[in-house]
Scaffold this active site. Structure first.
Site, PDB file in Angstrom:
ATOM      1  N   LYS A 144       0.694  -1.360  -0.143  1.00  0.00           N
ATOM      2  CA  LYS A 144       0.107   0.045  -0.055  1.00  0.00           C
ATOM      3  C   LYS A 144       0.827   1.343   0.098  1.00  0.00           C
ATOM      4  O   LYS A 144       0.557   2.304  -0.650  1.00  0.00           O
ATOM      5  CB  LYS A 144      -1.057  -0.008   1.048  1.00  0.00           C
ATOM      6  N   GLU A 228      -4.057   7.012   7.403  1.00  0.00           N
ATOM      7  CA  GLU A 228      -4.616   7.838   6.361  1.00  0.00           C
ATOM      8  C   GLU A 228      -5.608   8.490   6.851  1.00  0.00           C
ATOM      9  O   GLU A 228      -6.466   8.326   7.754  1.00  0.00           O
ATOM     10  CB  GLU A 228      -5.081   6.935   4.977  1.00  0.00           C
ATOM     11  N   HIS A 263     -15.800  -4.992   6.406  1.00  0.00           N
ATOM     12  CA  HIS A 263     -14.865  -4.319   5.574  1.00  0.00           C
ATOM     13  C   HIS A 263     -14.864  -5.278   4.156  1.00  0.00           C
ATOM     14  O   HIS A 263     -13.874  -5.169   3.516  1.00  0.00           O
ATOM     15  CB  HIS A 263     -13.554  -4.132   6.056  1.00  0.00           C
ATOM     16  N   ARG A 320      -5.578  -8.511 -10.709  1.00  0.00           N
ATOM     17  CA  ARG A 320      -6.473  -9.722 -10.856  1.00  0.00           C
ATOM     18  C   ARG A 320      -7.948  -9.721 -11.391  1.00  0.00           C
ATOM     19  O   ARG A 320      -8.302  -8.567 -11.323  1.00  0.00           O
ATOM     20  CB  ARG A 320      -6.392 -10.957  -9.625  1.00  0.00           C
TER      21      ARG A 320
END
Length: 695
Positions: A144, A228, A263, A320
């Site tokens: 990330k 973040e 999530h 993918r």
């Protein structure tokens, strides 16, 4: 930390990945592909491969030896025990099978090895085509923090945050204060919501970081986290991208995946509601820039967080094919697996950006073995009964299981993806709800009822979606099921009565007494109507239902909660376990009623009820069918004329039984296959016991 190594040439972003845009060497067409996966995605890939005349090779663990994807493939190979790390994650075994079977390419599906850069490299080393991006792109987007640096350099909007190497608490607190609360703590190598924590206040940061680090270390072997800005009421909108080996890259528009639990996505739609053409174009262009920044090849998804003010930020890129790719296929009228095969063969993309357009609207609902009432706790078990809406060009049931299969503890508990398309969102949503009403599962907990409530919620109907949709509307979405109503009780009672009549007819047929007038008259009484009381139990609540049958006009009168209800035109359809009838002034058509062991399951108007069958009705066993043959009276099995697995014709003798000094021939009442023969030769059998099951 990842080294970017980029320059700007003639306004074009060039990285060390740009070598993948050079003209690829000529590769022969793929004639055989190994699918390194299981379940519905393996079946999905096989469907397109077969359509294109490409032979398919399946691999399977011990737990999957009888699975649907194994029977669909042209060849199947056992690769290990049930645990994924000993089977589906064994890249060496999979490559060995590919070479042994003569497969030229490996399609990884999603999950397992699909985003494993080392496996992609190993395929290339062994001379096999990996149907996916180059390993460098997988590595770049697998982190990330590294991927964010690449996106910043490529001009793709990124959410404010800290992605540095320093992981001490003082640094994290200082950076979180700069960003401003609330903040989101995420595992650097995370995915699937693991290692993710929302921190509302500074005093909670330390606990959130430590919790995230522990989960990240346990899940990914890497405890590093990033911080973040957490957006309030955001949406999760992702863009489908596709690139070839000749430098071409397009986007196939967006999918809204905002509605999630734990999530993880539960329902997706395409296109995203309330997205302007201008914003769609901006997000699509940013996604293409992201793909080009890493020399991407094949199918990929760039995920963005969309704020209420229309600003959007890069989250991550999934290198993918996505679980929810069918809704993109529906609105673009393209087969993305076919595109993957073409790109893997070094062909150019089938279409350019100007050739692509949005047609209508599509939804995908993920049907899981889970209990929404227990925080969506995953479940396992046997699919005792499974019936689905009929697939067609606008409705897809993407699945890897059949009735009788097990949802295993070893793998993801997703049973299927229900995909629908219609001309606009309102029609597509109505189509989805109707299709969910026709999806019937018995044997384990599912989220079907929850999906019906979600898709019927007023806010969802308006397209007012966000990532916190389920927690915000928890009270209305999690409401307990109401008790069965009076009409439902009548239908349940009617189902038992009609089935009892059918069984009497089956016995008559098995004894070759079909011409006897007594075998053709059911519920008949001389000079009086037939009456009895049916005693149900629903979750410890007793429901007594007096019923009277009038043989003159073939009507039933039920008494429910003291109220008389007239039922007429009652019909049983044994082939699909449905009944139809006028109940009062309402006509119910093809209501599904399925007896399993001592319980009757009723699927009516979007509800699933389970009632305990009264003792005076013959309980059905697990898997019993209309072709069940019952013993007409106590007796002894004197000869067995068929064996399990035999295909038999209606009227064919199955076994001989001696009762009351007479021999009775038990015949098959239908054309079918012998599923079970519970009793052995010379065994004594009581009255109304199942002697054989023909399906």
């Amino acid at each position: 930390m990842f080294s970017l190594n980029s320059v700007i040439k003639n306004g074009y972003f060039v990285t060390k990945y740009s070598r993948y845009y050079s003209t690829a060497s000529n590769i022969k067409p793929i004639t055989k592909v190994l699918i390194a996966n299981r379940g519905e995605i393996a079946c999905r890939v096989m469907q397109t491969a077969k359509k294109k005349g490409v032979k398919t090779v399946a691999v399977f663990s011990e737990a999957d030896k009888n699975s649907l994807h194994v029977t669909m493939a042209d060849e199947s190979y056992h690769i290990g025990p049930p645990a994924a790390k000993e089977s589906y994650l064994r890249g060496d075994k999979i490559i060995e099978v590919a070479k042994r079977s003569g497969a030229q390419a490996i399609h990884p599906g999603y999950g397992f090895l699909s985003e494993n850069a080392d496996f992609a490299d190993l395929c290339e080393k062994e001379g096999l085509i990996f149907i996916g991006p180059p390993s460098s792109a997988i590595k770049a987007m697998g982190s990330k923090s590294a991927s964010k640096d690449i996106m910043i350099a490529a001009g793709v909007p990124t959410i404010p945050g800290y992605h540095g190497e320093a992981q001490d608490m003082a640094t994290l607190k200082r950076e979180a204060a700069k960003i401003g609360y609330p903040v989101l703590i995420k595992a650097v190598m995370g995915g699937g919501g693991k290692g993710m924590r929302i921190v509302e206040r500074e005093e909670d940061l330390e606990q959130g970081v430590e919790s995230s680090q522990r989960e990240a270390a346990a899940s990914f072997g890497d405890s590093r986290v990033l911080v973040e800005k957490y957006l309030v009421h955001p949406r999760h909108v992702e863009i489908q991208v596709f690139a070839d080996k000749h430098g071409n890259c397009v986007h196939l528009f967006e999918r809204d995946c905002s509605v999630q639990r734990r999530h993880q996505k539960i329902i997706e739609e395409a296109p995203a509601p309330h997205l302007s053409p201008e914003l769609r174009q901006k997000m699509g262009s940013a996604a293409v820039a992201a793909a080009k920044a890493v020399g991407y090849v094949g199918a990929g998804t760039v995920e963005f967080i969309l704020s209420q003010d229309g600003s959007f930020y890069f989250m991550e890129m999934n290198t993918r094919l996505q679980v929810e790719h069918p809704i993109t296929e529906m609105i673009t009228k393209q087969d993305l697996v076919e595109w993957q095969l073409k790109v893997a063969e070094s062909q150019t993309l089938p279409l350019q950006q100007s050739d692509l357009a949005i047609h209508g609207h599509a939804f995908e609902a993920r049907i899981y073995a889970e209990n929404p009432d227990s925080d969506f706790l995953p479940g396992t078990g046997k699919l005792v009964h499974l019936s689905t809406p009929t697939p067609n060009s606008t409705l897809r049931v993407e699945t890897g299981v059949r009735q009788g299969d097990e949802v295993s503890v070893y793998y993801d508990p997703m049973i299927a993806k229900l995909v629908v398309w219609d001309q606009d969102r309102e029609k597509a949503l109505r189509y989805l709800r109707n299709a969910l009403d026709e999806y019937h599962i018995i044997g384990l907990n599912t989220n079907i009822g929850f999906l019906k409530r979600l898709s019927s919620h007023p806010s969802f109907e308006k397209g007012e979606v966000e990532t916190g949709f389920i927690p915000i509307h928890k009270e209305s979405l999690m409401r307990p099921q109401e008790p069965i109503n009076a009409d439902g009780v009548c239908l349940a009672s009617l189902s038992l009565l009609l089935r009892e009549n059918q069984e009497q007819s089956n016995i008559a047929a098995a004894q070759d007494q079909t011409n006897s007038p007594w075998s053709q008259i059911t519920n008949f009484r001389v000079n009086s109507n037939f009456s009895r009381t049916i005693k149900f139990v629903q979750k410890d609540q007793k429901i007594d239902v007096p019923v009277t049958f009038n043989h003159r006009d073939n009507t039933y009168t039920f008494v429910v909660d003291g109220k008389k209800i007239l039922v007429r035109d009652a019909k049983l359809n044994p082939a699909n376990d449905t009944i139809s009838a006028h109940v009062g002034d309402v006509f119910y058509n093809n209501v599904k009623t399925v007896p399993v062991k001592n319980y009757l399951h009723i699927f009516n108007q979007g509800n699933h009820y389970e009632l305990e069958i009264p003792a005076d009705f013959t309980p059905k066993g697990d898997g019993d069918a209309v072709g069940s043959l019952l013993s007409p009276m106590p007796g002894k099995i004197t000869k067995i004329l068929a064996k399990v697995g035999d295909v038999v014709k209606k009227g064919q003798p199955i076994l001989l039984m001696e009762a009351m000094k007479m021999e009775h021939t038990i015949r098959s009442p239908i054309d079918g296959k012998v599923e079970s023969l519970p009793y052995d030769l010379n065994e004594i059998v009581e009255e109304k016991k199942v002697l054989a099951v023909i399906v």
